[in-house]
Scaffold this motif. Structure first.
Motif, PDB file in Angstrom:
ATOM      1  N   UNK A  96      42.856   9.659  -5.405  1.00 27.74           N
ATOM      2  CA  UNK A  96      42.832  10.734  -6.399  1.00 27.74           C
ATOM      3  C   UNK A  96      43.119  12.092  -5.762  1.00 27.74           C
ATOM      4  N   UNK A  97      43.275  12.111  -4.443  1.00 25.98           N
ATOM      5  CA  UNK A  97      43.564  13.349  -3.735  1.00 25.98           C
ATOM      6  C   UNK A  97      42.372  13.967  -3.060  1.00 25.98           C
ATOM      7  N   UNK A  98      41.271  13.250  -3.001  1.00 28.37           N
ATOM      8  CA  UNK A  98      40.048  13.790  -2.418  1.00 28.37           C
ATOM      9  C   UNK A  98      40.020  13.664  -0.906  1.00 28.37           C
ATOM     10  N   UNK A  99      39.428  14.635  -0.253  1.00 19.79           N
ATOM     11  CA  UNK A  99      39.247  14.612   1.185  1.00 19.79           C
ATOM     12  C   UNK A  99      37.938  13.971   1.569  1.00 19.79           C
ATOM     13  N   UNK A 100      37.441  14.290   2.744  1.00 21.67           N
ATOM     14  CA  UNK A 100      36.254  13.657   3.281  1.00 21.67           C
ATOM     15  C   UNK A 100      35.021  13.820   2.418  1.00 21.67           C
ATOM     16  N   UNK A 101      34.755  15.044   1.930  1.00 19.46           N
ATOM     17  CA  UNK A 101      33.560  15.263   1.113  1.00 19.46           C
ATOM     18  C   UNK A 101      33.631  14.487  -0.194  1.00 19.46           C
ATOM     19  N   UNK A 102      34.793  14.481  -0.824  1.00 21.29           N
ATOM     20  CA  UNK A 102      34.952  13.730  -2.067  1.00 21.29           C
ATOM     21  C   UNK A 102      34.701  12.246  -1.847  1.00 21.29           C
ATOM     22  N   UNK A 103      35.179  11.723  -0.746  1.00 21.75           N
ATOM     23  CA  UNK A 103      35.004  10.305  -0.458  1.00 21.75           C
ATOM     24  C   UNK A 103      33.538   9.980  -0.180  1.00 21.75           C
TER      25      UNK A 103
END
Length: 486
Positions: A96-103
């Motif tokens: 979805x385009x998320x980086x480390x924090x989103x994951x």
């Protein structure tokens, strides 16, 4: 949209934590009533069963073959499924385009939502259903992002295999075409042959279950009708959305609500917002159980992680999600002493854990009733239960008490047949006894189940009866005991 890097280390750490948490809690209490039933099915493998397809019983057979009657080993399977779902959640956040924090947010929220903690603790179809849905949704996301359309065959493969575990995946098959039509940017998929070939593949894999159901007069629709009766109506419809907030952990509601909003705001991924809404409406209309919508929160939590990451650069949100999971632990996992279920309203909020308490006392009291019989009746007595959990408990744990093979009219136990005509019956349940008095010449109340712990569950207060002189041969009586319900 360019795919961001997968934060493999944090993702694997969260997955390992999920597995470790469930391993630690695996044997804190005892078996759940449903686990007894699936183990009973595992001894009688078939193409399907009255209330579920064959995957979970088959896995139960594998577990007992490899590890014996080990509750710890049995519950490692759903824990492994939970760890896999956590990993897929992080991959969805990445795509979805998320980086480390989103994951990290996606993995933590998915693994610690209250209903997830409960499902990944107990051996049953629900844990593996979450995994199959997560796999389908991840493949769908890849397709939305422009993957080779032949991946629709992968979607069909996972959906078909998932249907061999639990029929709720049919809901995805019903909702997805509607969501595609509601999403102009994704309608192009329906114009190619690949989604239809994927659907045919899923149907082909699911066919043995459907054939078995047809050959046995479709017991599953009767089970589904009982769910609609319990969960449907105006009250069920009114409570369905509030129960989503409660069962997914109210503290996590801001994450998935933000995720739903973000999905609708993002044209490329709007399909998933519509898919959630269509499934929500469908379940309200058909009267499905509240947790049937749980698989969609894998995407919503991932999208919520992306939204949080873009709105705030601070690490506060991942920490808050982790704290929310810790708060939910006592409601979903056996981390408190058994006495807490007597002193705190845990059972009122989540009755599932209470069904893992008190089975030893239950069996002792049935055996005590058996021991009051004359010697000639004692050796041929058969336990007749009103539900599959009670029958499964007698079958799985009744050996040391000499209770023999039980019978029941509930779900697949009914298909496994009645007792011998000459047997004295020790009946468990049947509340006021009217159903028994209509079918036996002699019915005597012999006791009441008491777990001795003050924990309220389905067995607490259950009556015990001694029944003699059936008014007809069991070949005629048995159809009257059939009970197909959830």
């Amino acid at each position: 949209m360019v795919t961001t890097k997968w934060s493999r280390g944090p993702a694997l750490l969260i997955a390992a934590g999920t597995l470790g948490l469930h391993a630690v809690c695996a044997t804190a209490y005892g078996y759940h009533r449903d686990e007894f039933y699936f183990l009973a099915e595992s001894k009688r493998l078939d193409w399907a069963f009255a209330s579920e397809p064959p995957f979970t019983p088959l896995l139960g057979r594998l577990s007992t073959t490899l590890f014996g009657d080990s509750l710890f080993a049995l519950r490692l399977w759903p824990a492994l499924a939970g760890a896999a779902v956590v990993l897929i959640a992080t991959l969805i956040a990445r795509d979805l385009g998320g980086g480390g924090r989103a994951q990290v947010i996606a993995g933590l929220a998915t693994g610690t939502a209250t209903v997830s903690l409960s499902m990944f603790h107990l051996f049953g179809p629900s844990a593996f259903d979450q995994l199959a849905w997560a796999g389908c949704l991840w493949i769908l996301l890849r397709l939305v992002r422009g993957a080779d359309p032949r991946w629709w065959l992968g979607f069909g493969l996972v959906a078909g295999l998932g249907f061999q575990n639990k029929q709720t995946l049919a809901l995805l098959g019903l909702a997805l075409p509607v969501a595609l039509l509601a999403t102009p940017a994704q309608r192009r998929h329906a114009a190619t042959r690949w989604p239809w070939l994927g659907a045919l593949l899923a149907l082909a894999i699911a066919a043995p279950v459907l054939v078995w159901q047809a050959a046995h007069d479709w017991p599953m629709p009767a089970v589904s009708a009982s769910i609609r009766e319990d969960e449907g109506g105006l009250a069920g419809a009114a409570l369905f959305l509030p129960m989503q907030v409660l069962t997914m952990n109210p503290l996590l509601a801001p994450v998935w609500i933000a995720g739903l909003w973000w999905l609708f705001r993002t044209v490329e991924f709007r399909l998933f917002g519509w898919l959630y809404v269509v499934l929500l409406v469908l379940l309200v209309v058909v009267g499905g159980k509240y947790y049937y919508l749980a698989p969609m929160y894998v995407v919503l939590f991932a999208a919520g992680g992306v939204a949080a990451e873009r709105w705030s650069r601070r690490a506060l949100v991942p920490v808050a999600v982790g704290v929310a999971g810790v708060v939910a632990l006592p409601l979903a996992l056996p981390v408190l002493p058994v006495s807490a279920h007597r002193d705190l309203p845990i059972t009122d909020i989540n009755p599932v854990l209470a069904e893992t308490i008190g089975w030893s006392a239950f069996l002792r009291q049935i055996a005590a009733v058996r021991d009051t019989l004359p010697p000639d009746e004692r050796t041929t007595a058969v336990v007749l239960t009103s539900n599959y959990g009670q029958a499964g408990a007698v079958e799985q744990l009744g050996g040391p008490y000499g209770l023999g093979q039980p019978v029941s009219g509930h779900n697949n136990y009914w298909l496994w047949g009645p007792p011998a005509d000459s047997a004295t019956i020790i009946a468990v349940g049947f509340e006021d006894g009217r159903a028994l008095r209509a079918r036996f010449g002699s019915v005597t109340r012999a006791g009441t189940v008491d777990n001795g712990l003050g924990v309220d569950n389905e067995e607490q207060g259950t009556p015990l009866w001694i029944c003699r002189d059936p008014v007809q041969p069991w070949s005629r009586l048995w159809p009257e005991f059939r009970n197909y319900e959830a």
